[in-house]
Scaffold this motif. Structure first.
Motif, mmCIF file in Angstrom:
data_model
loop_
_atom_site.group_PDB
_atom_site.id
_atom_site.type_symbol
_atom_site.label_atom_id
_atom_site.label_comp_id
_atom_site.label_asym_id
_atom_site.label_seq_id
_atom_site.Cartn_x
_atom_site.Cartn_y
_atom_site.Cartn_z
ATOM 1 N N ARG A 218 -0.998 -4.192 2.848
ATOM 2 C CA ARG A 218 -1.198 -4.783 1.526
ATOM 3 C C ARG A 218 -0.013 -5.650 1.088
ATOM 4 O O ARG A 218 0.070 -6.063 -0.065
ATOM 5 C CB ARG A 218 -1.439 -3.689 0.490
ATOM 6 N N GLY A 219 0.891 -5.912 1.999
ATOM 7 C CA GLY A 219 2.032 -6.745 1.661
ATOM 8 C C GLY A 219 3.150 -6.539 2.658
ATOM 9 O O GLY A 219 2.983 -5.872 3.685
ATOM 10 N N ARG A 240 8.133 0.279 -4.388
ATOM 11 C CA ARG A 240 7.732 -0.845 -5.244
ATOM 12 C C ARG A 240 8.839 -1.883 -5.202
ATOM 13 O O ARG A 240 10.017 -1.573 -5.396
ATOM 14 C CB ARG A 240 7.497 -0.391 -6.672
ATOM 15 N N ASN A 243 6.435 -6.840 -8.062
ATOM 16 C CA ASN A 243 5.042 -6.492 -8.379
ATOM 17 C C ASN A 243 4.266 -6.035 -7.152
ATOM 18 O O ASN A 243 3.048 -5.908 -7.179
ATOM 19 C CB ASN A 243 4.323 -7.690 -9.023
ATOM 20 N N LYS A 244 4.975 -5.763 -6.039
ATOM 21 C CA LYS A 244 4.333 -5.279 -4.822
ATOM 22 C C LYS A 244 4.587 -3.782 -4.673
ATOM 23 O O LYS A 244 5.651 -3.279 -5.028
ATOM 24 C CB LYS A 244 4.880 -6.004 -3.595
ATOM 25 N N GLN A 245 3.612 -3.083 -4.117
ATOM 26 C CA GLN A 245 3.755 -1.648 -3.916
ATOM 27 C C GLN A 245 2.959 -1.239 -2.688
ATOM 28 O O GLN A 245 1.862 -1.731 -2.454
ATOM 29 C CB GLN A 245 3.253 -0.886 -5.148
#
Length: 256
Positions: A218-219, A240, A243-245
């Motif tokens: 997811r990132g 985190r 804004n990514k986790q």
């Protein structure tokens, strides 16, 4: 960046002169390995000191320096940050931290046209950065005692007297300072944000939906980025970054 060769102040969980001497020997051997260019040996010995419970800014600084010399800039950032938590205002550590971040930013710029490393922390963190937790705790204690003394003096002073007015004003200022010291201490201890401060120590770390290598990505996290560790589960940590986790391999993230 130069290594520090100083008498090691041992703040360890194990006691005894023999133990202290052996830890000093490990510190000396680590420095000798570093000067000889044997970075892996130096890193191993310095990490042994941390694992033994040593809390010393020179150990952290030397470990950061050796990691930087070996090209491990994420790990270098982590240990320079740890140095500054133990000894705020250390000019060499501040310079080393800036240099490590600059190298990573330049590397990203050449590869991707992006030149930013997330340094984390907010305005409150920046304000308390020059102070260690013990300094803030002692300041809070002293201010609380001073405030109580002022209240006692005010209560004993005659109504309408200059002494009563003066102590009232000083007590009000002391109360505000006490409140500020308390907030600063809580900020230093991370009470106003979720999770533990950490640094990503590997590059291109995949963030996944769950704590499993088969979970969907997811990132991506990058070496040197500031992160918050929110949870952990069998070799994975939930982090985190801005804004990514997502879940990352625990070995790729180093807590501060």
């Amino acid at each position: 960046m130069n290594l520090r060769i100083l008498a090691l102040t041992l703040l360890v969980t194990t006691g005894g002169v023999a133990s202290a001497q052996s830890l000093q020997d490990v510190f000396t051997r680590a420095n000798e390995s570093a000067f000889a260019g044997n970075h892996d040996d130096a890193i191993r010995d310095l990490q042994r000191l941390l694992d033994a419970g040593v809390r010393d800014p020179d150990v952290e600084f030397n470990l950061a320096t050796v990691h930087a010399q070996a090209g491990h800039f994420g790990a270098a950032i982590r240990h320079f940050e740890r140095t500054l938590r133990l000894r705020p205002g250390d000019d060499d550590a501040e310079q080393g931290l800036d240099d490590a971040r600059r190298v990573l930013a330049d590397r990203r710029a050449r590869a991707e046209g992006e030149a930013e490393v997330d340094t984390g922390g907010g305005f409150g963190d920046a304000l308390v950065r020059p102070f260690t937790e013990p300094v803030l705790a002692w300041s809070l204690l002293v201010l609380e005692l001073l405030f109580l003394v002022l209240l006692f003096v005010r209560a004993r002073a005659s109504k309408g007297s200059g002494l009563r007015l003066g102590t009232t004003l000083i007590a009000a200022v002391t109360f505000l300072l006490t409140l500020g010291a308390g907030v600063a201490l809580l900020t230093e201890r991370g009470a106003f944000h979720e999770g533990d401060d950490a640094i990503v120590v590997a590059d291109r770390v995949t963030l996944r939906e769950g704590p499993d290598e088969r979970a969907a990505p997811r990132g991506e996290a990058r070496e040197g980025d500031w992160a918050r560790v929110l949870d952990e589960d069998e070799g994975y940590v939930l982090i985190r970054i801005r804004n990514k986790q997502g879940w990352a391999d625990a070995q790729s993230v180093g807590r501060l």
